[in-house]
Design an enzyme around this catalytic site. Structure first.
Site, short mmCIF file in Angstrom:
data_model
loop_
_atom_site.label_atom_id
_atom_site.label_comp_id
_atom_site.label_asym_id
_atom_site.label_seq_id
_atom_site.Cartn_x
_atom_site.Cartn_y
_atom_site.Cartn_z
N SER A 156 0.85 -1.21 0.00
CA SER A 156 0.00 0.00 0.00
C SER A 156 0.88 1.25 0.00
O SER A 156 2.01 1.21 0.50
CB SER A 156 -0.87 0.01 1.26
OG SER A 156 -1.53 1.25 1.39
N TYR A 169 -1.09 -0.54 10.65
CA TYR A 169 -1.33 -0.81 9.22
C TYR A 169 -0.15 -0.27 8.41
O TYR A 169 0.40 -0.98 7.55
CB TYR A 169 -2.64 -0.16 8.76
CG TYR A 169 -3.00 -0.47 7.31
CD1 TYR A 169 -3.49 -1.72 6.96
CD2 TYR A 169 -2.82 0.48 6.31
CE1 TYR A 169 -3.80 -2.02 5.64
CE2 TYR A 169 -3.14 0.19 4.98
CZ TYR A 169 -3.63 -1.06 4.66
OH TYR A 169 -3.93 -1.36 3.34
N1 LIG Z 1 -8.99 -0.64 -0.31
C1 LIG Z 1 -7.94 0.17 -0.28
O1 LIG Z 1 -8.07 1.40 -0.33
C2 LIG Z 1 -6.55 -0.43 -0.21
C3 LIG Z 1 -5.47 0.45 -0.38
C4 LIG Z 1 -4.18 -0.06 -0.33
C5 LIG Z 1 -3.97 -1.41 -0.13
N2 LIG Z 1 -5.04 -2.25 0.05
C6 LIG Z 1 -4.76 -3.66 0.27
O2 LIG Z 1 -5.46 -4.44 -0.68
C7 LIG Z 1 -5.67 -5.74 -0.15
C8 LIG Z 1 -7.11 -6.16 -0.39
O3 LIG Z 1 -7.97 -5.36 0.40
P1 LIG Z 1 -9.38 -4.82 -0.09
O4 LIG Z 1 -9.31 -3.34 -0.03
O5 LIG Z 1 -9.75 -5.47 -1.35
O6 LIG Z 1 -10.30 -5.25 1.14
P2 LIG Z 1 -11.30 -6.49 1.36
O7 LIG Z 1 -12.41 -6.45 0.38
O8 LIG Z 1 -11.65 -6.43 2.81
O9 LIG Z 1 -10.41 -7.77 1.02
C9 LIG Z 1 -9.54 -8.35 1.97
C10 LIG Z 1 -9.29 -9.80 1.55
O10 LIG Z 1 -8.37 -10.35 2.50
C11 LIG Z 1 -8.92 -11.58 2.98
N3 LIG Z 1 -8.51 -11.84 4.35
C12 LIG Z 1 -8.57 -11.02 5.42
N4 LIG Z 1 -8.18 -11.68 6.53
C13 LIG Z 1 -7.87 -12.95 6.15
C14 LIG Z 1 -7.43 -14.10 6.82
N5 LIG Z 1 -7.21 -14.11 8.16
N6 LIG Z 1 -7.20 -15.23 6.12
C15 LIG Z 1 -7.43 -15.26 4.77
N7 LIG Z 1 -7.86 -14.19 4.06
C16 LIG Z 1 -8.07 -13.05 4.75
C17 LIG Z 1 -10.43 -11.39 2.90
O11 LIG Z 1 -11.07 -12.67 2.80
P3 LIG Z 1 -11.95 -13.34 3.99
O12 LIG Z 1 -12.43 -12.25 4.89
O13 LIG Z 1 -13.04 -14.04 3.25
O14 LIG Z 1 -11.01 -14.28 4.66
C18 LIG Z 1 -10.57 -10.63 1.59
O15 LIG Z 1 -10.59 -11.53 0.51
C19 LIG Z 1 -5.27 -5.68 1.33
O16 LIG Z 1 -3.97 -6.22 1.50
C20 LIG Z 1 -5.25 -4.19 1.61
O17 LIG Z 1 -4.37 -3.86 2.67
C21 LIG Z 1 -6.33 -1.79 0.01
#
Ligand SMILES: NC(=O)c1ccc[n+]([C@@H]2O[C@H](COP(=O)([O-])OP(=O)(O)OC[C@H]3O[C@@H](n4cnc5c(N)ncnc54)[C@H](OP(=O)(O)O)[C@@H]3O)[C@@H](O)[C@H]2O)c1
Length: 263
Positions: A156, A169
């Site tokens: 990120s 984070y």
């Molecule tokens: N959204 C943003 O603005 C943003 C910005 C920068 C970086 N990111 C990064 O992008 C990535 C995806 O996030 P997102 O924004 O798409 O959010 P999200 O929709 O909440 O997706 C998070 C994913 O991680 C999985 N996950 C969480 N805890 C887990 C665990 N204990 N075991 C296995 N899987 C797990 C969730 O699956 P389950 O809950 O089904 O297990 C889900 O598939 C993350 O690494 C986040 O830090 C997001």
């Protein structure tokens, strides 16, 4: 009676080799969009996450769209460190080979500006960092011995500076970015590409309730940018791209000014 036979595997031909990918954290947000994009590009996928219903629905959608077996669900909690090497072997035997491995799982547990909460910090570090190490170590060893493979880590822009809003984070993503750089420096000589992805704000559940967001992009745009970087075997990618230039400035803001910016 419905036909219970599994859909056939995508055929391998010289013009259409079956590329395979493993995606950890595939059930929602960026992960689900990446799964759809990769399936559209012809990848056969192993999709991992904890939420069974979402994962199964996503696999069904992908397989129906492709008209063949392109995505298989694997229920998995990344905190289940001990079982990761065994699960990797199971997936390898199901897919036949692994060309691409993506670690996308992540959580963000913000605390109030005047609060500190070790339990939330621990969970953040376990999912965002320790789960990544538990998966990427055996994957790196496998790719190194095969001299083949691509690794992608979803970090990120938050890892590029320590902000007041969400210390653990920021720390988890800074450490993940450093780890990915080290992997790249180890593995490049074996022909392995390691890509660090730094999204800005992406419209997902993880962002729900966050204040002060800007340049928010859709999960589809993030997935397109990431897949383009995978195709080009880039070392890092900011999505959207303007974050690369914004971060050049933000990284150089002196601390005594940066600490006054509440974001
Ligand atoms: N959204 C943003 O603005 C943003 C910005 C920068 C970086 N990111 C990064 O992008 C990535 C995806 O996030 P997102 O924004 O798409 O959010 P999200 O929709 O909440 O997706 C998070 C994913 O991680 C999985 N996950 C969480 N805890 C887990 C665990 N204990 N075991 C296995 N899987 C797990 C969730 O699956 P389950 O809950 O089904 O297990 C889900 O598939 C993350 O690494 C986040 O830090 C997001």
């Amino acid at each position: 009676m419905p036909d219970a036979r599994p859909l056939p595997l995508a055929p391998i031909t010289p013009l259409h080799p079956r590329r395979t990918a493993v995606l950890v954290g595939a059930s929602s947000g960026i992960g689900a969009a990446l799964a759809r994009q990769l399936a559209g590009e012809g990848y056969c996928l192993a999709l991992l996450a904890r939420r069974e219903e979402l994962l199964t629905a996503l696999c069904n959608e992908i397989n129906q769209t492709a008209g063949e077996l392109r995505a298989r669900p694997y229920l998995h909690d990344v905190l289940d460190y001990e079982n990761i090497p065994g699960l990797l072997q199971t997936i390898l035997s199901d897919l036949g080979s692994i060309d691409l491995f993506i670690y996308n799982a992540g959580v963000s547990h913000a605390v109030g500006l005047k609060k500190f909460d070790f339990r939330k910090d621990l969970l953040t570090m376990e999912v965002n960092l320790l789960g990544a190490l538990a998966w990427l170590n055996p994957v790196a060893a496998m790719f190194q011995s095969l001299k083949h493979g691509q690794i992608v880590g979803i970090s990120s822009v938050a890892g590029d500076r320590g902000r007041v809003g969400n210390p653990s984070y920021n720390a988890s993503k800074a450490a993940l970015s450093s780890y990915l750089e080290s992997l790249r420096n180890r593995l490049t000589k074996y022909g392995i590409n390691v890509l660090t992805v730094k999204p800005g704000f992406v419209e997902t559940d993880l962002l729900a309730g966050a204040k002060g967001t800007f340049w928010v992009i859709s999960t589809d745009q993030a997935a397109r940018d990431i897949c383009k970087a995978i195709r080009k075997r880039k070392q890092d990618v900011y999505t959207p791209r303007r974050w690369r230039w914004a971060l050049l400035i933000i990284r150089n803001i002196p601390s005594f000014i940066f600490r006054k910016l509440v974001f």
